[in-house]
Design a protein around this motif. Structure first.
Motif, PDB file in Angstrom:
ATOM      1  N   PRO A 155      -6.077  59.692  -2.154  1.00 46.23           N
ATOM      2  CA  PRO A 155      -6.683  59.187  -1.044  1.00 46.23           C
ATOM      3  C   PRO A 155      -5.922  59.237   0.223  1.00 46.23           C
ATOM      4  CG  PRO A 155      -6.714  57.602  -3.061  1.00 46.23           C
ATOM      5  CD  PRO A 155      -5.637  58.883  -3.101  1.00 46.23           C
ATOM      6  N   VAL A 156      -6.694  59.745   1.205  1.00 45.65           N
ATOM      7  CA  VAL A 156      -6.083  60.005   2.645  1.00 45.65           C
ATOM      8  C   VAL A 156      -5.944  58.418   3.168  1.00 45.65           C
ATOM      9  CG1 VAL A 156      -6.262  60.769   4.953  1.00 45.65           C
ATOM     10  CG2 VAL A 156      -6.704  62.337   3.149  1.00 45.65           C
ATOM     11  N   ILE A 157      -4.976  58.136   3.769  1.00 46.62           N
ATOM     12  CA  ILE A 157      -4.687  56.824   4.628  1.00 46.62           C
ATOM     13  C   ILE A 157      -4.993  57.100   6.023  1.00 46.62           C
ATOM     14  CG2 ILE A 157      -3.097  55.050   5.365  1.00 46.62           C
ATOM     15  CD1 ILE A 157      -1.319  56.004   2.521  1.00 46.62           C
ATOM     16  N   LEU A 158      -4.388  58.262   6.768  1.00 42.02           N
ATOM     17  CA  LEU A 158      -4.763  58.458   8.121  1.00 42.02           C
ATOM     18  C   LEU A 158      -4.542  59.880   8.662  1.00 42.02           C
ATOM     19  CD1 LEU A 158      -5.327  56.118  10.374  1.00 42.02           C
ATOM     20  CD2 LEU A 158      -2.915  56.286  10.995  1.00 42.02           C
ATOM     21  N   GLN A 159      -5.217  60.524   9.449  1.00 43.52           N
ATOM     22  CA  GLN A 159      -4.952  61.793   9.836  1.00 43.52           C
ATOM     23  C   GLN A 159      -4.613  61.836  11.167  1.00 43.52           C
ATOM     24  OE1 GLN A 159      -8.629  63.593   8.192  1.00 43.52           O
ATOM     25  NE2 GLN A 159      -7.316  64.578   6.571  1.00 43.52           N
ATOM     26  N   ALA A 160      -4.067  63.188  11.702  1.00 39.73           N
ATOM     27  CA  ALA A 160      -4.038  63.517  13.190  1.00 39.73           C
ATOM     28  C   ALA A 160      -4.476  64.868  13.414  1.00 39.73           C
ATOM     29  CB  ALA A 160      -2.461  63.235  13.516  1.00 39.73           C
ATOM     30  N   LYS A 161      -5.082  65.034  14.372  1.00 44.10           N
ATOM     31  CA  LYS A 161      -5.485  66.302  14.776  1.00 44.10           C
ATOM     32  C   LYS A 161      -5.114  66.933  15.797  1.00 44.10           C
ATOM     33  CE  LYS A 161     -10.195  65.293  12.624  1.00 44.10           C
ATOM     34  NZ  LYS A 161     -11.519  65.186  12.803  1.00 44.10           N
ATOM     35  N   VAL A 162      -4.931  68.370  15.846  1.00 44.56           N
ATOM     36  CA  VAL A 162      -4.604  69.032  16.899  1.00 44.56           C
ATOM     37  C   VAL A 162      -5.446  70.544  16.967  1.00 44.56           C
ATOM     38  CG1 VAL A 162      -1.959  68.691  16.797  1.00 44.56           C
ATOM     39  CG2 VAL A 162      -2.891  70.362  15.882  1.00 44.56           C
ATOM     40  N   PRO A 163      -5.917  70.898  18.381  1.00 40.45           N
ATOM     41  CA  PRO A 163      -6.523  71.920  18.570  1.00 40.45           C
ATOM     42  C   PRO A 163      -5.916  73.379  18.113  1.00 40.45           C
ATOM     43  CG  PRO A 163      -5.742  71.216  20.465  1.00 40.45           C
ATOM     44  CD  PRO A 163      -5.430  70.331  19.830  1.00 40.45           C
ATOM     45  N   TYR A 185       3.031  59.189  10.675  1.00 37.11           N
ATOM     46  CA  TYR A 185       3.592  58.618   9.448  1.00 37.11           C
ATOM     47  C   TYR A 185       3.800  57.065   9.760  1.00 37.11           C
ATOM     48  CZ  TYR A 185       5.098  59.554   4.873  1.00 37.11           C
ATOM     49  OH  TYR A 185       5.274  59.806   3.390  1.00 37.11           O
ATOM     50  N   PRO A 186       4.670  56.825  10.909  1.00 37.40           N
ATOM     51  CA  PRO A 186       4.702  55.193  11.064  1.00 37.40           C
ATOM     52  C   PRO A 186       3.303  54.623  11.444  1.00 37.40           C
ATOM     53  CG  PRO A 186       6.091  56.559  12.575  1.00 37.40           C
ATOM     54  CD  PRO A 186       5.258  57.718  11.548  1.00 37.40           C
ATOM     55  N   ALA A 187       2.535  55.140  11.975  1.00 38.04           N
ATOM     56  CA  ALA A 187       1.137  54.570  12.112  1.00 38.04           C
ATOM     57  C   ALA A 187       0.341  54.233  10.820  1.00 38.04           C
ATOM     58  CB  ALA A 187       0.201  55.441  13.098  1.00 38.04           C
ATOM     59  N   ALA A 188       0.575  55.451  10.080  1.00 36.42           N
ATOM     60  CA  ALA A 188       0.081  55.128   8.478  1.00 36.42           C
ATOM     61  C   ALA A 188       0.623  54.114   7.760  1.00 36.42           C
ATOM     62  CB  ALA A 188      -0.265  56.409   7.884  1.00 36.42           C
ATOM     63  N   ASP A 194      -0.100  46.342   7.506  1.00 33.28           N
ATOM     64  CA  ASP A 194      -1.019  45.455   7.799  1.00 33.28           C
ATOM     65  C   ASP A 194      -2.205  44.891   7.122  1.00 33.28           C
ATOM     66  OD1 ASP A 194       0.523  45.268  10.108  1.00 33.28           O
ATOM     67  OD2 ASP A 194      -0.660  46.564  11.301  1.00 33.28           O
ATOM     68  N   GLU A 195      -2.575  45.867   6.359  1.00 36.50           N
ATOM     69  CA  GLU A 195      -3.721  45.735   5.489  1.00 36.50           C
ATOM     70  C   GLU A 195      -3.194  45.014   4.187  1.00 36.50           C
ATOM     71  OE1 GLU A 195      -5.142  49.603   4.295  1.00 36.50           O
ATOM     72  OE2 GLU A 195      -6.633  49.704   6.225  1.00 36.50           O
ATOM     73  N   ALA A 196      -2.021  45.126   3.683  1.00 33.34           N
ATOM     74  CA  ALA A 196      -1.589  44.336   2.809  1.00 33.34           C
ATOM     75  C   ALA A 196      -1.309  42.838   3.078  1.00 33.34           C
ATOM     76  CB  ALA A 196      -0.156  45.076   2.009  1.00 33.34           C
ATOM     77  N   LYS A 197      -0.673  42.819   4.239  1.00 31.07           N
ATOM     78  CA  LYS A 197      -0.599  41.308   4.817  1.00 31.07           C
ATOM     79  C   LYS A 197      -1.918  40.563   4.760  1.00 31.07           C
ATOM     80  CE  LYS A 197       3.582  41.964   7.510  1.00 31.07           C
ATOM     81  NZ  LYS A 197       4.162  42.479   8.718  1.00 31.07           N
ATOM     82  N   ALA A 198      -2.876  41.362   5.428  1.00 31.31           N
ATOM     83  CA  ALA A 198      -4.155  40.591   5.599  1.00 31.31           C
ATOM     84  C   ALA A 198      -4.752  40.260   4.185  1.00 31.31           C
ATOM     85  CB  ALA A 198      -5.153  41.569   6.351  1.00 31.31           C
TER      86      ALA A 198
END
Length: 201
Positions: A155-163, A185-188, A194-198
């Motif tokens: 499962p994907v946690i986060l993505q970043a796109k470039v043209p 990577y740090p953002a993901a 943060d989700e685990a803490k919540a």
């Protein structure tokens, strides 16, 4: 490493090379963007430049040369023993160039994180930048995902796109994606923590 909060997430990072994504995670922690501590950095290659960088940052390091083991299973079993000493909340693959056994993946189910240089589920496996160009993609990028037994399939946690530019080569596209990886990577990891803490009572 600078001080983190008492409930900072514990990370073990696995590398095989220079560890540029590892360095971006270290920086995010030092700048207090990420409430985590790196318990250890482990490399399967004794010559990995990232080990020196981790030591300079005051992080515990371990070398586990895969060539010293008779089989993939034996290496992974020993790697589990080393990792588990550090009791990590997440095991972070940052340019760790090993295909992991199903037993290893199952042992860290829900804790094992990887970054892949494509917009999954597109272009699993190798040579992603060249394949994106050959497919005529208008955008490309990177994905941070949970690791499952099937390669680049969790499962994907986060993505970043470039043209994708008309004059791109695989090298120029790779460089632009790597810039995004260092932020992604740090953002993901922050999103996961943060989700685990919540969700913690």
């Amino acid at each position: 490493m600078s001080e983190q909060s008492s409930n900072a997430a514990r990370l073990v990072i696995l590398i095989s090379g220079r560890g540029s994504n590892m360095l971006s995670i270290i920086q995010a922690i030092q700048e207090k963007h990420l409430d985590a501590q790196i318990a250890a950095v482990i490399s399967n290659r004794p010559d990995a430049a990232g080990i020196v960088s981790a030591q300079q940052a005051g992080i515990d390091t371990q070398l586990l040369d895969h060539k010293s083991f008779e089989s993939r299973e034996a290496f992974d079993a020993s790697l589990i023993q080393v990792i588990d000493r550090y009791q990590p909340d997440y095991v972070v693959l940052a340019g760790f160039m090993r295909i992991l056994t199903a037993e290893f993946v199952a042992h860290y189910a829900g804790k094992l994180i990887n970054i892949h240089p494509s917009l999954l589920p597109k272009f699993k496996g190798l040579h992603t930048h060249q394949r994106a160009l050959e497919a005529g993609e208008s955008e490309h990028g990177a994905s941070v995902h949970f690791v499952t037994a099937e390669l680049d399939d969790g499962p994907v946690i986060l993505q970043a796109k470039v043209p994708v530019m008309a004059d791109d080569s695989a090298e120029t596209l790779a460089a632009r994606v790597l810039e995004q990886e260092h932020m992604l990577y740090p953002a993901a990891l922050k999103k996961l923590i943060d989700e685990a803490k919540a969700n913690t009572p």
